[in-house]
Design a protein around this motif. Structure first.
Motif, PDB file in Angstrom:
ATOM      1  N   ALA A  30      45.531  71.164  80.370  1.00 19.56           N
ATOM      2  CA  ALA A  30      44.700  72.333  80.657  1.00 19.56           C
ATOM      3  C   ALA A  30      44.631  73.236  79.436  1.00 19.56           C
ATOM      4  O   ALA A  30      44.766  74.460  79.527  1.00 19.56           O
ATOM      5  CB  ALA A  30      45.262  73.085  81.856  1.00 19.56           C
ATOM      6  N   VAL A  31      44.418  72.650  78.267  1.00 19.10           N
ATOM      7  CA  VAL A  31      44.306  73.381  77.004  1.00 19.10           C
ATOM      8  C   VAL A  31      42.832  73.639  76.730  1.00 19.10           C
ATOM      9  O   VAL A  31      42.023  72.705  76.697  1.00 19.10           O
ATOM     10  CB  VAL A  31      44.925  72.576  75.838  1.00 19.10           C
ATOM     11  CG1 VAL A  31      44.767  73.332  74.527  1.00 19.10           C
ATOM     12  CG2 VAL A  31      46.387  72.281  76.119  1.00 19.10           C
ATOM     13  N   THR A  32      42.458  74.909  76.544  1.00 15.92           N
ATOM     14  CA  THR A  32      41.059  75.239  76.308  1.00 15.92           C
ATOM     15  C   THR A  32      40.695  75.053  74.837  1.00 15.92           C
ATOM     16  O   THR A  32      41.568  75.048  73.960  1.00 15.92           O
ATOM     17  CB  THR A  32      40.756  76.682  76.715  1.00 15.92           C
ATOM     18  OG1 THR A  32      41.497  77.575  75.870  1.00 15.92           O
ATOM     19  CG2 THR A  32      41.104  76.922  78.179  1.00 15.92           C
ATOM     20  N   ASP A  41      36.095  78.147  76.958  1.00 14.03           N
ATOM     21  CA  ASP A  41      36.912  78.067  78.164  1.00 14.03           C
ATOM     22  C   ASP A  41      37.039  76.648  78.697  1.00 14.03           C
ATOM     23  O   ASP A  41      37.750  76.419  79.676  1.00 14.03           O
ATOM     24  CB  ASP A  41      36.325  78.964  79.256  1.00 14.03           C
ATOM     25  CG  ASP A  41      36.328  80.439  78.850  1.00 14.03           C
ATOM     26  OD1 ASP A  41      37.278  80.831  78.144  1.00 14.03           O
ATOM     27  OD2 ASP A  41      35.399  81.165  79.243  1.00 14.03           O
ATOM     28  N   SER A  89      45.437  64.416  78.241  1.00 10.60           N
ATOM     29  CA  SER A  89      44.578  65.578  78.463  1.00 10.60           C
ATOM     30  C   SER A  89      45.298  66.616  79.307  1.00 10.60           C
ATOM     31  O   SER A  89      45.841  66.302  80.374  1.00 10.60           O
ATOM     32  CB  SER A  89      43.285  65.144  79.165  1.00 10.60           C
ATOM     33  OG  SER A  89      42.573  64.231  78.359  1.00 10.60           O
ATOM     34  N   THR A 119      38.450  73.062  79.106  1.00  9.58           N
ATOM     35  CA  THR A 119      39.742  72.451  78.834  1.00  9.58           C
ATOM     36  C   THR A 119      39.586  70.968  78.512  1.00  9.58           C
ATOM     37  O   THR A 119      38.530  70.371  78.739  1.00  9.58           O
ATOM     38  CB  THR A 119      40.683  72.601  80.038  1.00  9.58           C
ATOM     39  OG1 THR A 119      40.179  71.804  81.128  1.00  9.58           O
ATOM     40  CG2 THR A 119      40.788  74.054  80.471  1.00  9.58           C
ATOM     41  N   GLU A 120      40.669  70.403  78.005  1.00 11.07           N
ATOM     42  CA  GLU A 120      40.664  68.965  77.724  1.00 11.07           C
ATOM     43  C   GLU A 120      40.383  68.179  79.000  1.00 11.07           C
ATOM     44  O   GLU A 120      39.605  67.215  78.978  1.00 11.07           O
ATOM     45  CB  GLU A 120      42.019  68.545  77.145  1.00 11.07           C
ATOM     46  CG  GLU A 120      42.290  69.102  75.758  1.00 11.07           C
ATOM     47  CD  GLU A 120      43.693  68.776  75.269  1.00 11.07           C
ATOM     48  OE1 GLU A 120      43.938  68.897  74.052  1.00 11.07           O
ATOM     49  OE2 GLU A 120      44.561  68.404  76.105  1.00 11.07           O
TER      50      GLU A 120
END
Length: 588
Positions: free
Chosen positions: A299-301, A249, A297, A251-252
Motif C-alpha cells: 500500500a505504498v503510494t 495517491d 506490491s 498505490t502499488e
C-alpha cells in the motif's frame, strides 16, 4: 496496439493437428511397450478423469492447462469409449454426430479407423443400447493383451504421497465389471485377461506437456491475449490519472490490481498435479523498492514511494525513445515526472507459463512548456516557469532509461541467440546478454555496472502445469522465459539508490524443419517495452498547467468547471495523440 476481450480467440482442431496428436499417442504406446490405450469416461468408467482428459485432448483439441481441467466431458462424449492402438483407432459413441465428426477429423489420415454406434432401434431401448456398447467394447479389445489406462490421479496441488497403482480399482468400473460376466467377454475378470498399466502421469510428462501447433495457437489466441488485456488495463489505470494530482495517491496494489486480480482468480480452483508455487509472481513496485526481486506490491503510494533526492531534465530522452521504438516496435509514451522515477511491473498467467516484466517510467525527462500562456496573466498570478522549475534536472531519469534500454536490447539479443543459433545453451545466451549489455552501455555513455554483482540473467522452461522443469533446453517443446535485471543503480547526482530495472519475455524456439530455418516466437512482445508518464512533481505540474491553458483556449467561453474537465480530458488524451502520431510514422 491494445488488447480487449474481443482479441481472445479459441482455435478449432483441424485434421492435420488431430492426426498429429493421434500419432503422438501411438508413439507413446510403442515407447511404453503397450498394445493400446483405453479411455472410458462417464459413468461406465466411474467418471475417470484421465480418460476425460485424453479424449478432450484428442477429439476436442484441449491444450495446455485446459487438459488438466477437463475432468468431465459434455453429454455427447460422456458415453463414449476410445481405444488407440499402434496402428489404428476404435471409437464407440451413441451419438451419430460424434462419430461423423471423428470420421471427418481422422478418416483421411488414419487408415484403420473403427467407428461403432447403435442403430436407431437400439438407441431407443436402454437395455439394447447397453448391450451394443458392451458388444462394441469386446470387439475393440480383440487381439489385445496389454493396455494403458490413466486410472491413478495425483493428489491436488501435489500434496501428500501417492499410493502405488492398484489395477484392481478398474474392476469397480461398470463397463469393465460387465466384461467379466459369464458369457460376455473372456472367462475371468478384466484384469485377469489384460495387463493394465497406469499411464496418467506418463501422458502428462510425455504427451500433454509437449507443445504442438494447436497448443501454440491456444497460447497465442487465449493465454497471451488475456494476459495482454490485463496489462493494458494496468497502463490505462495510471494513464487516466497522470498528470493530475490523483496519480500521487495511487498505490502499488491499486496499479497492480488488473494483474493481481487476474492471477488470483485463475488460482482459486486447485487442480490435480498443479503446484501453486509459481515462479515470477505478478507485482508492481515503485522507485527504490525495484531494487529487490522479492518485494511485493504494497500500500505504498506514488507520492510516498522512495526515490532520489533530486530530479533531472533534458530533451535527449526523445532520441532515446526513438531508438527503443526501432528496436522494440512498441513504445507508447505518455508524459511523466515524479519523486520515484520508475516502477517495475511483472505479470504471470495463472493457467500457464506466460511471464512478462517491464520497467516503466514516471518521468519523461523533459518539461512541457506552456505554449498558449498569456505572460501578463502569469505575472498577475505570480507564476514564473523558470522559477517554478528551477533545480529540476533529468540526469537520473536519463540514466535509468539508458540502462533499461541496454537491458532490453541485451535480453532480446540473448533470446535471438538461443532460438536461432545451433548448439546454443543457457550459458552461451548469458554470455551474449552480458556482452550486449556492456556494448550498449558504452554506446549510450552509461557507466558499466558491475555485471557479476548487479546483473542477473535467468532462462528457464515451464510445462503446461506451471512447473519449472529446469534450465531451458533448445528445441524442447516447452515455453521459455528469459529475465534480465540490473540492481543497485545509484543516482548520478546525489549518489542515492534509484533501484533496479527488469525486463522479461516468454518465447518459443521453433527448430529448423527441412529447408525452413529456425524461428523465434516471442509471445509477450506486444507488452510495450517502454512507457513514460507525467505522474508527479514539477513535470506533472507543468504538463497539467499547459493542458488547462490549451483547454481554456479550445473551449469557447467555458465555465470554470467545464474548463477543468476539458483540461483533464486533454491531459488524458495526450497518450492517444502520441500513439496515433507514432502509428502514422510507422505506416509512412
Amino acid at each position: 496496439m491494445e488488447y480487449s476481450a474481443a482479441d481472445v480467440v479459441r482455435p478449432e482442431l483441424g485434421m492435420s493437428q488431430g492426426s498429429l496428436r493421434l500419432r503422438r499417442l501411438q508413439k507413446f504406446i510403442e515407447s511404453k511397450g503397450l498394445e493400446a490405450l483405453l479411455f472410458v469416461p462417464g459413468v461406465d468408467g466411474k467418471y475417470n478423469t484421465g480418460s476425460a482428459q485424453a479424449i478432450a485432448y484428442i477429439l476436442q483439441g484441449t491444450s495446455n492447462r485446459d487438459v488438466v481441467d477437463s475432468c468431465h466431458l459434455g453429454t455427447d462424449l460422456e458415453d463414449s469409449v476410445l481405444l488407440v492402438r499402434r496402428d489404428g483407432v476404435s471409437l464407440y459413441s451413441p451419438k451419430a454426430a460424434v462419430t461423423e465428426d471423428v470420421r471427418e477429423l481422422l478418416s483421411q489420415r488414419v487408415p484403420n479407423l473403427q467407428l461403432f454406434r447403435p442403430t436407431e432401434l437400439e438407441a431407443a431401448d436402454p437395455d439394447l443400447i447397453d448391450e451394443t456398447k458392451l458388444g462394441s467394447f469386446i470387439q475393440m479389445l480383440r487381439g489385445i493383451s496389454s493396455v494403458g489406462i490413466p486410472f491413478v490421479m495425483p493428489p491436488a496441488d501435489n500434496a501428500g504421497q501417492q499410493n502405488p497403482p492398484d489395477p484392481m480399482v478398474l474392476e469397480k468400473w461398470p463397463l469393465l465389471q460387465a466384461y467379466g460376466l459369464e458369457g460376455v467377454g473372456k472367462s475371468g475378470f478384466f484384469t485377469q485377461n489384460f495387463k493394465a498399466t497406469d499411464v496418467h502421469q506418463a501422458l502428462h510428462n510425455h504427451v500433454y506437456r509437449e507443445l504442438d501447433g494447436h497448443a501454440v495457437e491456444h497460447v497465442v489466441g487465449e493465454g497471451a491475449a488475456t494476459l495482454l488485456q490485463h496489462w493494458y488495463e494496468m497502463i490505462r489505470a495510471l494513464g487516466h490519472k497522470a498528470p493530475r494530482a490523483a496519480a500521487a495517491d495511487m498505490t502499488e496494489r491499486q496499479l497492480a490490481e488488473p494483474l493481481l486480480g487476474y492471477f488470483s482468480y485463475g488460482m482459486l480452483r486447485p487442480a490435480p498435479g498443479v503446484s501453486k508455487a509459481v515462479t515470477m509472481m505478478p507485482r508492481i513496485v515503485f522507485g527504490a523498492r525495484t531494487n529487490s526481486d522479492s518485494a511485493v506490491s504494497e500500500a505504498v503510494t506514488l507520492g510516498a514511494a522512495p526515490g532520489p533526492g533530486s530530479r533531472s531534465g533534458g530533451t535527449e530522452v526523445i532520441a532515446l525513445l526513438h531508438l527503443l521504438a526501432r528496436v522494440c516496435k512498441h513504445v507508447p509514451c505518455q508524459c511523466s515526472g515524479a519523486h520515484a522515477l520508475h516502477f517495475v511491473a511483472e505479470a504471470a498467467d495463472p493457467r500457464g507459463p506466460l511471464r512478462a516484466a517491464r520497467t516503466y517510467f514516471l518521468s519523461t525527462g523533459a518539461l512541457t512548456r506552456n505554449m498558449f500562456a498569456d505572460p501578463s496573466e502569469e505575472v498577475q498570478e505570480g507564476y514564473d516557469f523558470s522559477t517554478s522549475t528551477a533545480g529540476w534536472r533529468a540526469d537520473d531519469a536519463l540514466l535509468l532509461m539508458r540502462l533499461y534500454t541496454a537491458v532490453v536490447m541485451a535480453a532480446r539479443a540473448a533470446m535471438e541467440h538461443f532460438a536461432l543459433q545451433a548448439e546454443a545453451t543457457v550459458m552461451s545466451a548469458r554470455a551474449v546478454a552480458m556482452e550486449a549489455l556492456a556494448q550498449r552501455c558504452g554506446e549510450m555513455g552509461v557507466a558499466l555496472p558491475a555485471l557479476q554483482q548487479q546483473a542477473k540473467f535467468a532462462l528457464w522452461q515451464c510445462d503446461h502445469l506451471n512447473n519449472v522443469t529446469g534450465q531451458a533446453v533448445r528445441g524442447s517443446r516447452q515455453l521459455k522465459v528469459i529475465r534480465l535485471s540490473v540492481s543497485d543503480i545509484q543516482s548520478s547526482v546525489t549518489g542515492q539508490l534509484l533501484g533496479g530495472v527488469v525486463y522479461a519475455d516468454t518465447f518459443l524456439d521453433i527448430p529448423p524443419l527441412g529447408q525452413h530455418p529456425p524461428l523465434l516466437l516471442n509471445l509477450t512482445e506486444q507488452a510495450p517495452a517502454l512507457a513514460a508518464f507525467n505522474a508527479l512533481g514539477v513535470e506533472a505540474a507543468a504538463a497539467l498547467r499547459a493542458a488547462r491553458t490549451f483547454a481554456a483556449i479550445a473551449v469557447a467561453g467555458p465555465s470554470a468547471a467545464a474548463a477543468e474537465e476539458a483540461a483533464d480530458s486533454a491531459a488524458v488524451s495526450a497518450a492517444a495523440a502520441a500513439r496515433a502520431e507514432r502509428r502514422a510514422r510507422q505506416q509512412r
